[in-house]
Design a protein around this motif. Structure first.
Motif, PDB file in Angstrom:
ATOM      1  N   ASP A 108       0.853  -1.180   0.000  1.00  0.00           N
ATOM      2  CA  ASP A 108       0.000   0.000   0.000  1.00  0.00           C
ATOM      3  C   ASP A 108       0.892   1.233   0.000  1.00  0.00           C
ATOM      4  OD1 ASP A 108      -1.730   2.080   0.465  1.00  0.00           O
ATOM      5  OD2 ASP A 108      -2.606   1.259   2.297  1.00  0.00           O
ATOM      6  N   ALA A 109       0.775   2.072  -1.035  1.00  0.00           N
ATOM      7  CA  ALA A 109       1.625   3.258  -1.152  1.00  0.00           C
ATOM      8  C   ALA A 109       1.427   4.228  -0.005  1.00  0.00           C
ATOM      9  CB  ALA A 109       1.350   3.968  -2.484  1.00  0.00           C
ATOM     10  N   GLY A 110       0.289   4.138   0.679  1.00  0.00           N
ATOM     11  CA  GLY A 110       0.007   5.063   1.774  1.00  0.00           C
ATOM     12  C   GLY A 110       0.400   4.535   3.143  1.00  0.00           C
ATOM     13  N   ARG A 111       0.918   3.318   3.214  1.00  0.00           N
ATOM     14  CA  ARG A 111       1.259   2.743   4.531  1.00  0.00           C
ATOM     15  C   ARG A 111       2.561   3.359   5.057  1.00  0.00           C
ATOM     16  NH1 ARG A 111       2.317  -3.622   5.338  1.00  0.00           N
ATOM     17  NH2 ARG A 111       0.078  -3.738   4.850  1.00  0.00           N
ATOM     18  N   PRO A 112       2.595   3.708   6.351  1.00  0.00           N
ATOM     19  CA  PRO A 112       3.838   4.220   6.947  1.00  0.00           C
ATOM     20  C   PRO A 112       4.942   3.170   6.866  1.00  0.00           C
ATOM     21  CG  PRO A 112       1.971   4.708   8.370  1.00  0.00           C
ATOM     22  CD  PRO A 112       1.473   3.772   7.308  1.00  0.00           C
ATOM     23  N   VAL A 113       6.142   3.597   6.537  1.00  0.00           N
ATOM     24  CA  VAL A 113       7.267   2.680   6.382  1.00  0.00           C
ATOM     25  C   VAL A 113       7.573   1.936   7.674  1.00  0.00           C
ATOM     26  CG1 VAL A 113       9.787   2.705   6.153  1.00  0.00           C
ATOM     27  CG2 VAL A 113       8.370   3.738   4.393  1.00  0.00           C
ATOM     28  N   GLU A 114       7.317   2.555   8.815  1.00  0.00           N
ATOM     29  CA  GLU A 114       7.619   1.912  10.094  1.00  0.00           C
ATOM     30  C   GLU A 114       6.777   0.656  10.322  1.00  0.00           C
ATOM     31  OE1 GLU A 114       6.877   4.848  13.024  1.00  0.00           O
ATOM     32  OE2 GLU A 114       4.763   5.113  12.501  1.00  0.00           O
ATOM     33  N   GLN A 115       5.722   0.475   9.564  1.00  0.00           N
ATOM     34  CA  GLN A 115       4.890  -0.714   9.694  1.00  0.00           C
ATOM     35  C   GLN A 115       5.367  -1.862   8.806  1.00  0.00           C
ATOM     36  OE1 GLN A 115       0.807   0.321   8.963  1.00  0.00           O
ATOM     37  NE2 GLN A 115       0.663   1.722  10.697  1.00  0.00           N
ATOM     38  N   LEU A 116       6.404  -1.615   8.006  1.00  0.00           N
ATOM     39  CA  LEU A 116       6.888  -2.631   7.069  1.00  0.00           C
ATOM     40  C   LEU A 116       8.011  -3.450   7.688  1.00  0.00           C
ATOM     41  CD1 LEU A 116       7.123  -0.528   3.777  1.00  0.00           C
ATOM     42  CD2 LEU A 116       5.163  -1.784   4.676  1.00  0.00           C
ATOM     43  N   ARG A 117       8.139  -4.678   7.239  1.00  0.00           N
ATOM     44  CA  ARG A 117       9.270  -5.506   7.619  1.00  0.00           C
ATOM     45  C   ARG A 117      10.533  -4.995   6.936  1.00  0.00           C
ATOM     46  NH1 ARG A 117       8.627 -10.312   9.729  1.00  0.00           N
ATOM     47  NH2 ARG A 117      10.447 -11.076   8.612  1.00  0.00           N
ATOM     48  N   THR A 118      11.697  -5.411   7.451  1.00  0.00           N
ATOM     49  CA  THR A 118      12.966  -4.936   6.900  1.00  0.00           C
ATOM     50  C   THR A 118      13.086  -5.268   5.413  1.00  0.00           C
ATOM     51  OG1 THR A 118      14.033  -5.211   9.057  1.00  0.00           O
ATOM     52  CG2 THR A 118      15.477  -5.049   7.140  1.00  0.00           C
ATOM     53  N   GLY A 119      12.678  -6.475   5.027  1.00  0.00           N
ATOM     54  CA  GLY A 119      12.758  -6.848   3.622  1.00  0.00           C
ATOM     55  C   GLY A 119      11.878  -5.977   2.741  1.00  0.00           C
ATOM     56  N   GLU A 120      10.687  -5.644   3.231  1.00  0.00           N
ATOM     57  CA  GLU A 120       9.789  -4.771   2.473  1.00  0.00           C
ATOM     58  C   GLU A 120      10.366  -3.361   2.372  1.00  0.00           C
ATOM     59  OE1 GLU A 120       5.474  -6.818   3.514  1.00  0.00           O
ATOM     60  OE2 GLU A 120       6.391  -5.476   4.975  1.00  0.00           O
ATOM     61  N   GLN A 121      10.989  -2.892   3.441  1.00  0.00           N
ATOM     62  CA  GLN A 121      11.629  -1.579   3.397  1.00  0.00           C
ATOM     63  C   GLN A 121      12.758  -1.562   2.366  1.00  0.00           C
ATOM     64  OE1 GLN A 121      12.799  -0.139   7.275  1.00  0.00           O
ATOM     65  NE2 GLN A 121      10.830  -0.661   8.193  1.00  0.00           N
ATOM     66  N   GLN A 122      13.502  -2.679   2.283  1.00  0.00           N
ATOM     67  CA  GLN A 122      14.566  -2.775   1.291  1.00  0.00           C
ATOM     68  C   GLN A 122      14.003  -2.644  -0.124  1.00  0.00           C
ATOM     69  OE1 GLN A 122      18.271  -3.799   1.961  1.00  0.00           O
ATOM     70  NE2 GLN A 122      18.081  -2.511   0.177  1.00  0.00           N
ATOM     71  N   LEU A 123      12.859  -3.250  -0.376  1.00  0.00           N
ATOM     72  CA  LEU A 123      12.226  -3.149  -1.690  1.00  0.00           C
ATOM     73  C   LEU A 123      11.748  -1.732  -1.972  1.00  0.00           C
ATOM     74  CD1 LEU A 123      10.276  -6.511  -1.565  1.00  0.00           C
ATOM     75  CD2 LEU A 123      12.176  -5.975  -3.090  1.00  0.00           C
ATOM     76  N   VAL A 124      11.330  -1.012  -0.928  1.00  0.00           N
ATOM     77  CA  VAL A 124      10.937   0.394  -1.100  1.00  0.00           C
ATOM     78  C   VAL A 124      12.140   1.228  -1.525  1.00  0.00           C
ATOM     79  CG1 VAL A 124      10.100   2.464   0.086  1.00  0.00           C
ATOM     80  CG2 VAL A 124       8.979   0.273   0.484  1.00  0.00           C
ATOM     81  N   THR A 125      13.316   0.978  -0.935  1.00  0.00           N
ATOM     82  CA  THR A 125      14.515   1.734  -1.330  1.00  0.00           C
ATOM     83  C   THR A 125      14.892   1.451  -2.777  1.00  0.00           C
ATOM     84  OG1 THR A 125      16.108   0.045  -0.603  1.00  0.00           O
ATOM     85  CG2 THR A 125      15.378   1.642   1.041  1.00  0.00           C
ATOM     86  N   ILE A 126      14.654   0.215  -3.228  1.00  0.00           N
ATOM     87  CA  ILE A 126      14.929  -0.123  -4.623  1.00  0.00           C
ATOM     88  C   ILE A 126      13.963   0.622  -5.545  1.00  0.00           C
ATOM     89  CG2 ILE A 126      14.848  -2.011  -6.309  1.00  0.00           C
ATOM     90  CD1 ILE A 126      15.851  -3.840  -3.986  1.00  0.00           C
ATOM     91  N   ALA A 127      12.686   0.673  -5.162  1.00  0.00           N
ATOM     92  CA  ALA A 127      11.703   1.423  -5.946  1.00  0.00           C
ATOM     93  C   ALA A 127      12.061   2.903  -5.975  1.00  0.00           C
ATOM     94  CB  ALA A 127      10.309   1.219  -5.363  1.00  0.00           C
ATOM     95  N   LYS A 128      12.547   3.415  -4.848  1.00  0.00           N
ATOM     96  CA  LYS A 128      12.962   4.819  -4.770  1.00  0.00           C
ATOM     97  C   LYS A 128      14.090   5.106  -5.755  1.00  0.00           C
ATOM     98  CE  LYS A 128      14.573   8.298  -1.430  1.00  0.00           C
ATOM     99  NZ  LYS A 128      14.861   8.538   0.012  1.00  0.00           N
ATOM    100  N   ALA A 129      15.059   4.195  -5.818  1.00  0.00           N
ATOM    101  CA  ALA A 129      16.170   4.371  -6.758  1.00  0.00           C
ATOM    102  C   ALA A 129      15.680   4.312  -8.204  1.00  0.00           C
ATOM    103  CB  ALA A 129      17.231   3.307  -6.500  1.00  0.00           C
ATOM    104  N   LEU A 130      14.736   3.417  -8.475  1.00  0.00           N
ATOM    105  CA  LEU A 130      14.203   3.314  -9.833  1.00  0.00           C
ATOM    106  C   LEU A 130      13.501   4.604 -10.256  1.00  0.00           C
ATOM    107  CD1 LEU A 130      12.711  -0.312  -9.778  1.00  0.00           C
ATOM    108  CD2 LEU A 130      14.843   0.448 -10.850  1.00  0.00           C
ATOM    109  N   SER A 131      12.930   5.318  -9.280  1.00  0.00           N
ATOM    110  CA  SER A 131      12.210   6.556  -9.594  1.00  0.00           C
ATOM    111  C   SER A 131      13.133   7.644 -10.120  1.00  0.00           C
ATOM    112  CB  SER A 131      11.469   7.070  -8.356  1.00  0.00           C
ATOM    113  OG  SER A 131      12.364   7.631  -7.416  1.00  0.00           O
TER     114      SER A 131
END
Length: 532
Positions: free
Chosen positions: A138-161
């Motif tokens: 969910d794009a609106g979910r706070p990052v603090e609610q994500l697991r470490t692996g999910e946060q890692q995938l968010v950083t990858i998406a951020k780099a792709l942007s």
């Protein structure tokens, strides 16, 4: 990869020192269009410093950087990003309270025609980026609610942007499950086809041959070897990294009894489940876990991302918001329910968390302060802690664990990742636990430091301490543990003896009986380079 192709970016004679200590010395390094160039070395070898110079985070003392043949000098990361160079850090640089979308576009928020933040457009673009990275969040979910692996995938998406021409990936798979790793490799293949260049930093040797064209090895801040990554062996790379032959087998000799293998039971978990009125977003509480750990035994925990490994360890340590317990936990034959870390420590339970920089260490404080934090009450006299006792405990622990540091008073944040992990482990061992809980203890740690940590675990187990170890590295579990318990959906579904199974068996058990056989292949097991 054609050697005649002009580099996208080239570093020539780059050097950097900190307070007289050489971090990088006259390094030459280049990345060509459509190339994946692996950068290898032990923690502290200079990899991160070199890439921080390339990405504009720090300024080099000497040398130059050429971008498309023209000299450049970046005043900061934002300037490097505008020039087309972006970095995915090993240690996550996300803002916990902000949403996934807000993190991805932080400082670059799309605007409406009237100048306000275009939140609808931002979330739409975030969903596209997450899909491209192979993650459903969910794009609106706070990052603090994500697991470490999910946060890692968010950083990858951020780099792709950023649509970078040169993308630096620092241990991008360290917190990912095998399925997410395969998706990342597909993203890398897509980036290669688009002509982007990738710097790939990893301690997982099996990944290098799959995704990289070339590999450069740093040791003590200097380039010591260059390899064709498709033909390089793990033994060659490791020997170049440490300067001596390295035995590549994962190994930690436990204290399990000889003969029939019977052990004196230390921990028993019987059908443990945590029931909550409101489930925690992104978390998987125990939903029916049974296992045991004997004195001197190393028991592993495996399972796909979200299986509940971390949550089980946190529950045993008394971490997290309370919920209704079902089932039983027995330690030394007595039923327990730790109500917090202090209570767990009093019972002889110690915990090394997954994210050492957030939950394990106070980075701005000294190695000494971080080491003795867990035993202050024990060594205090009339409420005061003698400096001599502090220094003796911290120095002895650092020497025993082989922590490489300038001084016991140095900030722990100045140490390499492997040495930071040793400090966390040493602090917990000072409590003299009977049960040691470990969550991804070698995440982002080089092969030399891994061998040291395995040796320490073996030594610890031989003193009679029981160890419960959660890891995503299947080879680690097979080589280090006596038994492995497989979790799926918060439940224990299998228990396997590591003397009788291999990595593929663990992965198959984690994925379930319905898994397609192609999905059961262990990443990198065939040593095949998957280039177009």
């Amino acid at each position: 990869m054609d050697d005649e192709v002009a580099p996208l970016v080239e570093m020539i004679g780059v050097s950097k020192s900190y307070g007289g200590a050489r971090a990088v010395a006259e390094v030459d390094f280049a990345v060509r269009p459509g190339e994946v160039h692996a950068l290898l070395g032990e923690n502290g070898a200079g990899k991160s410093t070199l890439m921080k110079i390339l990405s504009g985070e720090v300024a080099g003392d000497a040398g130059e950087i050429l971008l498309a043949g023209a000299p450049v000098r970046f005043a900061g990361p934002a300037e490097a990003q505008r020039a087309g160079i972006a970095m995915i850090h090993q240690e996550l640089d996300l803002v916990p309270a902000l949403s996934v979308a807000e993190n991805i576009f932080l400082g670059r928020e799309p605007r409406t025609r009237v100048g306000t933040v275009d939140r609808r457009g931002m979330r739409s673009r975030t969903r596209d980026l997450l899909s491209r990275a192979g993650v459903d969040l969910d794009a609106g979910r706070p990052v603090e609610q994500l697991r470490t692996g999910e946060q890692q995938l968010v950083t990858i998406a951020k780099a792709l942007s950023l649509d970078a021409k040169v993308l630096i990936m620092d241990e991008p798979t360290s917190a990912l499950s095998s399925h997410e790793v395969e998706r990342l490799f597909a993203v890398i293949a897509e980036l290669r086809r688009s002509g982007a260049g990738i710097v790939y930093i990893s301690h997982r040797m099996e990944e290098i041959g799959r995704v990289a064209d070339r590999a450069t090895v740093l040791r003590n801040g200097s380039v010591v070897a260059e390899f064709d990554a498709r033909r390089m062996t793990a033994a060659q790379a490791s020997e170049a990294m440490v300067g001596r032959p390295v035995h590549m087998m994962f190994h930690a000799e436990s204290g399990v009894a000889d003969g029939d293998g019977e052990t004196d039971e230390l921990l028993r978990v019987e059908n443990l489940a945590i029931r909550r009125k409101r489930p925690r977003p992104g978390r998987r509480d125990p939903a029916g876990i049974s296992l045991s750990v004997g004195r001197g035994e190393i028991v592993g925990l495996t399972g796909l991302l979200g299986a509940g490994r971390t949550e089980l360890l946190e529950t045993l340590y008394g971490v997290g918001s309370p919920g209704a317990w079902e089932g039983r936990v027995l330690l030394h034959g007595k039923q327990i329910r730790p109500r917090g870390p202090r209570d767990a420590l009093r019972r002889g339970i110690a915990f090394v968390p997954e994210d050492r920089r957030v939950a394990g260490l106070s980075l701005e404080h000294s190695v000494l302060a971080n080491t003795v934090l867990s035993i202050v009450d024990r060594i205090a006299t009339l409420g005061a802690v003698p400096r001599s006792k502090e220094r003796s405990a911290a120095t002895g622990t650092a020497e025993r664990l082989g922590v490489k540091l300038a001084s016991i008073t140095s900030p722990v944040g100045s140490l390499s990742g492997g040495n930071q992990q040793k400090v966390v482990l040493g602090r917990n061992l000072l409590t003299e636990p009977s049960l040691l809980l470990l969550d991804e203890p070698t995440r982002g740690v080089d092969v030399g430091a891994k061998a040291e940590i395995y040796r320490l675990l073996g030594e610890t187990a031989r003193t009679g301490v029981g160890v419960l170890l959660a890891s995503s590295e299947l080879a680690e579990l097979i080589g280090v543990c006596d038994r492995v318990v497989v979790l799926r959906g918060g439940r224990s579904v299998r228990e396997l003896n590591t003397s009788e199974v291999g990595e593929a068996d663990l992965l198959a058990a984690s994925m379930g009986e319905g898994a397609v056989m192609d999905e059961l292949a262990v990443p990198g097991s065939a040593g095949v380079n998957e280039h177009e």
